[in-house]
Design a protein around this motif. Structure first.
Motif, short mmCIF file in Angstrom:
data_model
loop_
_atom_site.label_atom_id
_atom_site.label_comp_id
_atom_site.label_asym_id
_atom_site.label_seq_id
_atom_site.Cartn_x
_atom_site.Cartn_y
_atom_site.Cartn_z
N GLY A 207 0.78 -1.23 0.00
CA GLY A 207 0.00 0.00 0.00
C GLY A 207 0.81 1.28 0.00
N ARG A 208 1.79 1.41 0.92
CA ARG A 208 2.59 2.62 1.03
C ARG A 208 4.08 2.35 1.05
N THR A 209 4.52 1.10 1.23
CA THR A 209 5.91 0.86 1.57
C THR A 209 6.77 0.34 0.42
N ALA A 210 6.41 -0.82 -0.10
CA ALA A 210 7.32 -1.57 -0.97
C ALA A 210 7.63 -0.84 -2.27
N ASN A 211 8.89 -0.99 -2.73
CA ASN A 211 9.23 -0.46 -4.05
C ASN A 211 9.41 -1.58 -5.08
N GLY B 87 -2.18 1.92 -3.83
CA GLY B 87 -2.55 2.56 -2.58
C GLY B 87 -2.86 1.55 -1.50
N ASP B 88 -3.16 2.09 -0.33
CA ASP B 88 -3.54 1.26 0.82
C ASP B 88 -5.06 1.08 0.79
N ASP C 257 -27.98 -2.36 -3.68
CA ASP C 257 -27.90 -2.41 -5.15
C ASP C 257 -26.86 -3.41 -5.66
N GLY C 258 -26.01 -3.95 -4.77
CA GLY C 258 -25.06 -4.97 -5.20
C GLY C 258 -23.82 -4.46 -5.92
N ASP C 259 -23.60 -3.15 -5.94
CA ASP C 259 -22.45 -2.61 -6.67
C ASP C 259 -21.19 -2.68 -5.79
N VAL C 260 -20.85 -3.89 -5.44
CA VAL C 260 -19.84 -4.19 -4.44
C VAL C 260 -18.45 -3.65 -4.79
N TYR C 261 -17.95 -4.02 -5.96
CA TYR C 261 -16.54 -3.77 -6.24
C TYR C 261 -16.24 -2.30 -6.49
N ARG C 262 -17.19 -1.60 -7.09
CA ARG C 262 -17.00 -0.16 -7.26
C ARG C 262 -16.97 0.54 -5.90
N ALA C 263 -17.81 0.06 -4.99
CA ALA C 263 -17.84 0.65 -3.65
C ALA C 263 -16.54 0.36 -2.90
N MET C 264 -16.00 -0.84 -3.09
CA MET C 264 -14.72 -1.18 -2.45
C MET C 264 -13.63 -0.23 -2.97
N TRP C 265 -13.63 -0.03 -4.28
CA TRP C 265 -12.62 0.83 -4.90
C TRP C 265 -12.74 2.26 -4.39
N GLN C 266 -13.97 2.74 -4.31
CA GLN C 266 -14.23 4.08 -3.80
C GLN C 266 -13.63 4.26 -2.39
N ARG C 267 -13.90 3.30 -1.54
CA ARG C 267 -13.43 3.43 -0.15
C ARG C 267 -11.92 3.36 -0.03
N SER C 268 -11.30 2.56 -0.90
CA SER C 268 -9.86 2.39 -0.79
C SER C 268 -9.11 3.49 -1.52
N HIS C 269 -9.51 3.72 -2.75
CA HIS C 269 -8.73 4.62 -3.59
C HIS C 269 -9.08 6.09 -3.38
N PRO D 190 -7.48 8.21 4.06
CA PRO D 190 -6.54 9.30 4.39
C PRO D 190 -5.07 8.86 4.36
N LEU D 191 -4.81 7.58 4.56
CA LEU D 191 -3.41 7.14 4.54
C LEU D 191 -2.78 7.35 3.17
N ASN D 192 -3.61 7.36 2.14
CA ASN D 192 -3.08 7.50 0.79
C ASN D 192 -2.73 8.93 0.41
N VAL D 193 -3.00 9.85 1.32
CA VAL D 193 -2.68 11.25 1.04
C VAL D 193 -1.17 11.48 1.17
N GLU D 194 -0.51 10.73 2.04
CA GLU D 194 0.92 10.92 2.28
C GLU D 194 1.77 9.94 1.45
N ILE D 195 2.98 10.37 1.13
CA ILE D 195 3.98 9.47 0.56
C ILE D 195 4.99 9.18 1.67
N PHE D 196 5.40 7.94 1.79
CA PHE D 196 6.28 7.58 2.90
C PHE D 196 7.69 7.22 2.42
N ASN D 197 8.59 7.29 3.36
CA ASN D 197 9.99 6.97 3.07
C ASN D 197 10.30 5.55 3.57
N PRO D 198 10.49 4.60 2.66
CA PRO D 198 10.64 3.21 3.08
C PRO D 198 12.08 2.81 3.40
#
Lengths: 699, 699
Positions: free
Chosen positions: A191-195, A238-239, B635-647, B651-659
């Motif tokens: 999600g955020r770590t691996a390159n 993403g995560d 409505d059964g629109d499962v996978y689009r809803a999953m994508w919405q919530r993740s992508h 909030p974790l996806n707002v930052e870029i991290f240093n691995p």
């Protein structure tokens, strides 16, 4: 300072109780610990690593449950880095490092690098690839993950939609996601770590003008820029957001749009394609998925400590906790909760399960490495058994742990619901185990399939010399005449025989349904799962039985300890029968009348085990730092620890709040406008990083 | 915008699947919904309240799982206030308000005010006290909580250590905590919110120079300053810290040091002391704990929806989710997961359980109000039955829900571990239910005790006219001669009779052990719990049976629906027998051979129920807003809803991290020093309120 500082808990004091429990049992917990944990110097390693990490501020656990999930990732990443630096500084082995991870007690963002990524490179890369990748992997110059499961496909690995299309002209692959459900999903560290990532994709070769799939294969590729850590062009990564457990882990998603990787990216130790696009078949398909078997074996080996943590907490706290006086007694003093049979019935069979899991974990360790060494010598004869046993046991043992942890938690009463119980990471971080690496209700089919084949082979050939270890018991069943009624209350070997008879009966019935009556596989699924469970329970019983009644325990234990452990064996066996009494009766292993004696016998054995419960769990040597439990502390100072966590360590108590519904103010004195703004940011997900919001984020 | 916007899930599409499920079943879900939820205009109320709160930003749920626990309290308090304001604005009744709380889906910091605090005042205050308190309670001018449980005492209420000492000279009480374990603990709304409390303390009257305890009594008192909301002098109060669930609720602790409250603080409708210190005995002890019975009854009534949420999600998602092609089929198309018997076996009996819980919830509602109205007329005759049934059913039903929710979660596979499943609040916020308001393994004794008394009475007197409703079945058992073998596969009334026979057998055995053989209560505890469960299961069966085979369903349902529901009844009954087959055989209700047909029969019934699974759960009308589940959407629109919530919403996806482990930097570009400071504050609990730290806080 306030007046609470002067108060102490009502008598009797927890530390006095646990001291007394240990003295009056007399069981030598230190000796038993050496018996249980001698392999690879576990105890010494634990002491060594614990002394290094326990006092470091970054590894303090007290505020974890009060952190937002994104910040749990911050902490986990920082800890992972620190552990790696400590590794280099102290010259830790990989085992030392894994011990440290275990003591910290959370799955961290580098976890996949040291497990699936390293393993795949080591086991699936050819020599040239090894030369290229191994040094970079071992030095952690790159951080890798394992990208297999997709949004639309988990257990059915063959169904993954991601394509790796061979380009005959440019001699490279295009990785592509044809749909949204093809998105890689759940992949740890992605999600955020691996390159870098091992990517599982359908190998597609152009043949006669169209693409033909050769099934899923493993590719290794860089996925993020080594400087900026941003996803490379053609990738969306993403995560996947918050989960039941694993707060510190960045389980991720990844989509590919015409993402190019070279010919050398296909891991080619056992398979591959030539530069002119010809497929090279693996010699033995089972080898390709070797790392899956390893992970399942590892999960089985970890089960004892998975449930052991919960049982340690339960046994200690319930010895201390008092509740109600004896209804028939004259004393007004309250009884220890663990003295109630209704509590023992829930907790002590689980204590026994920890021991059963221990001996089977050891046995799985031996089977795995024996099979590995045979395979290296070109002998694949034990692979089928290893695969079947590891699938069945993974299914059975992870369910025992996940359910058992929750039974322990509830047995703790109200305080089991508190974070201070230490039960939150134990339950949440183990609840994935019945699901990951092969769903427990799915992979049990593989075990059943193996057993049906064994029955088929035994029916065909009566020659006892041919076949697998399990054939012996199937033959004994086939040759017997009708039901046996084993004397499970008086003969320990009859217990083992009853379990063998019951699984052989179910295996034979499954064989009849599938092979003789040609019933559809799907219609048999419920009984196939039950069969797999029955065989797995039999393995658990067999390993425990052999450890108790086979060769002398090694390293040795005192005779008194051995006597107690034999009761622990009986407790595990009889309470397992109790859960599935119907199967034992229907199969003819037991007479129906025998069932009526189960509960009284179990209660009698529990009475014998109860006085040793505390040292029996002490022997697993789980340190307070790992337990992180006010209830399960070694010293028993439960209530003071509860008070400490609530009154002195709770960040919520720093603020005073405004309870008047007519005001929108939340923190007293902050004013309504401040409150409104903060709440808005909290509700829409911008709280805490208002300045850094990327333009993309519609959140 | 990125290339993921152009992708759609692989076929078949979820919405098409659910549409097809609903059409091909043909079951009229709207009609069934009116049958199930007609009482008190539930459906209309739900629609009315939903339309008001659903779109308000503060009630958006999308970011809840990413908030730190202290901030969950901020949000919950803000929502509570808003709900109260909306109440006044829209003229909501208390039922409207409770509907809103239910839809928001979390336990909020005002919850105790509207339940235990209001109830205690209403039921335990005398007229003078009512006049003083009722208006302030009803207007929410004060916010109250209920302070009973202590650090050292939960279930054993009589054991509470907090003292209320009568001062003869000053004519008032001193509330005092003699030890640390006397600290009030777990009390909802107490931690940060409430300014008043019902305090349960031992009433201590001076007699002949020493204090004599008259047992726990209820006192009402102010505990925080009405302006500053700080604890009054003599009190230490706070929140107990993070828990398994209930993140928004401030479960609190409270210690008293010589805290004075007036004579009028003792709630004196049924009991009290005169101004010269004479104790006034309550007429009927049962009445004093009336609110406890009400809460238990309420918990039982809530169980259907507790499990209903999880089943709705499971049934919808598992109809959509595809996995593996049929092993015996020729089509490469994958099957719906819910078509596998190994999945049906876990989920469909729970669907049936939701219906069983529904009909028993309705029946408990009727029993409770009938008994209340009798009591008001001075007739206490049904109190014992109500108390026994509510204890046993509370124990049995909450275990069904807590276990069932987790079974559903696991049946969802990997995605069941995701926050997007909507399962986190369902599992965590219901895991307390087997414990609170009387531990489920403890209060079952009260039920068993009642049943033993009934057997005793039936043995003594053969006159059928005397006694309680349950006596009829006990007499039938006592008068019968030996085992019956009920025809559970062909006669629905035999199912009911088998459950009656089995509980009567266990009740008689418990009577023999306790009354005839004088065995100790403690030694019988395991069988007493089993007895309570057996009777409770019998009540569940009886109520469901009567709803199906008694008078015509009211409001009416179509014949086709009625036919399906009868199968749902059989499914619940047979799968309940399946879990405890041993007891049915040992009691003689069934022959051992009958057990072998259980699984095949259950599978056959499941085949009949499966096509209607989606509308059967639709009928419970749980709105998407409450479910908050990508997997369980209507409505059964499962996978689009999953994508919405993740992508898009993570909030974790707002930052870029240093691995890179060599750097202590966490967020890319922030520098090592910034990272170090943040991590330090996170680890020690000061993160987020560095400026506001009180001097006391050593955290």
């Amino acid at each position: 300072m306030d007046f609470s500082d002067e108060l102490k808990p009502a008598d009797p004091q927890g530390p006095d109780i646990l001291r007394q429990e240990r003295v009056s049992s007399g069981l030598d917990a230190a000796q038993l610990a050496r018996h249980l944990l001698h392999r690879d110097g576990f105890l010494e390693r634990q002491a060594k690593i614990l002394s290094i990490i326990e006092k470091r501020p970054l590894f303090n656990k007290k505020n974890l449950l009060n952190l937002a999930r994104p910040h749990r990732y911050h902490i986990a990443l920082a800890r992972s880095k620190e552990l790696r630096r400590l590794s280099l500084q102290h010259g830790w082995s990989l085992q030392d490092f894994k011990m440290a991870e275990w003591l910290v007690g959370e799955v961290n963002p580098y976890s996949l690098h040291t497990v699936m990524f390293m393993t795949s490179i080591r086991e699936q890369a050819n020599e040239e690839q090894l030369k290229l990748w191994q040094p970079r992997v071992d030095s952690w110059e790159i951080i890798g993950c394992y990208s297999q499961t997709e949004l639309g496909h988990g257990s059915n690995v063959r169904g993954v939609e991601t394509q790796a299309i061979w380009n005959s002209e440019t001699k490279d692959f295009t990785i592509h996601s044809p749909t949204l459900t093809a998105a890689k999903w759940w992949n740890g560290s992605l999600g955020r770590t691996a390159n870098h990532a091992i990517i599982i994709a359908q190998l597609m070769l152009p043949e006669n003008g169209k693409l033909v799939s050769y099934g899923p294969h493993q590719f290794v590729a860089q996925i993020r820029d080594m400087k900026t850590n941003k996803p490379l062009e053609g990738l969306v990564i993403g995560d996947i957001n918050a989960k039941v457990g694993y707060a510190g882990m960045d389980n991720g998603y990844m989509l590919f749009k015409n993402f190019k990787i070279p010919h050398s990216a296909l891991l080619s130790r056992h398979t591959g394609i030539t530069l002119d696009g010809k497929y090279i078949k693996p010699k033995n398909q089972a080898i390709v998925y070797g790392s899956m078997t390893f992970v399942r074996a590892q999960i089985i080996m970890d089960c004892r400590m998975g449930l052991g943590r919960a049982c340690t907490i339960a046994v200690r706290y319930l010895s201390i906790r008092r509740q109600f006086a004896d209804r028939d007694g004259s004393s007004p003093e309250e009884l220890a909760v663990l003295n109630y049979p209704s509590v023992q019935m829930r907790v002590l069979p689980l204590l026994a399960t920890v021991y059963a899991l221990h001996y089977t974990g050891e046995s799985m360790f031996n089977l795995y490495w024996a099979t590995r060494s045979s395979v290296d010598k070109g002998d694949f004869s034990r692979l089928a058994e290893l695969h079947a046993a590891s699938s069945g046991l993974k299914s059975c043992c992870t369910l025992l742990v996940a359910d058992g942890n929750e039974v322990c938690r509830r047995a703790l009463g109200g305080h089991g619901f508190a974070g201070a119980s230490g039960m939150i990471p134990i339950t949440t971080d183990h609840l994935d185990k019945p699901t990951v690496e092969g769903d427990s209700f799915m992979i049990s089919q593989q075990t059943a399939s193996y057993l049906i084949k064994r029955v088929e082979s035994c029916v065909k050939s009566t020659e006892a010399s041919v076949g697998e270890p399990v054939d012996h018991h199937i033959r004994a069943f086939l040759q017997g005449s009708g039901p046996r009624h084993y004397d499970i209350y008086n003969k320990d070997s009859d217990i083992l025989d009853a379990f063998r008879y019951r699984f052989a009966y179910l295996a034979h019935k499954a064989y009849q349904g599938r092979v003789e009556q040609k019933q559809s596989w799907t219609s048999l699924m419920v009984s196939l799962h039950r069969l797999s469970q029955a065989w797995s329970e039999c393995i658990l019983i067999e390993n425990f039985y052999n450890a108790m009644f086979g060769a002398r325990p090694d390293p040795p234990i005192a005779e008194a300890t051995h006597t107690v452990l034999k009761d622990v064996f009986r407790l595990f066996a009889l309470s397992t029968i109790d859960k599935q009494g119907t199967e034992f009766v229907v199969s003819g292993a037991l007479r129906p009348e025998q069932l009526a004696d189960l509960t009284p016998t179990i209660q009698r054995i529990m009475k014998a085990v109860r006085p040793h419960a505390v040292p029996l769990m002490d022997a697993f040597s789980i340190p307070d730092y790992l337990l992180d439990s006010a209830l399960g502390r070694y010293d028993g100072d439960v209530y003071r620890a509860m008070w400490q966590r609530s009154h002195l360590e709770n960040p919520l108590n720093v603020e005073i709040f405004n309870p008047d519904f007519r005001s929108e103010e939340i923190i007293m004195g902050e004013g309504e406008e401040t409150a409104r703004k903060r709440l808005e940011a909290m509700a829409n997900g911008t709280f805490g990083h208002e300045q850094r919001l990327a333009p993309r984020a519609k959140i």
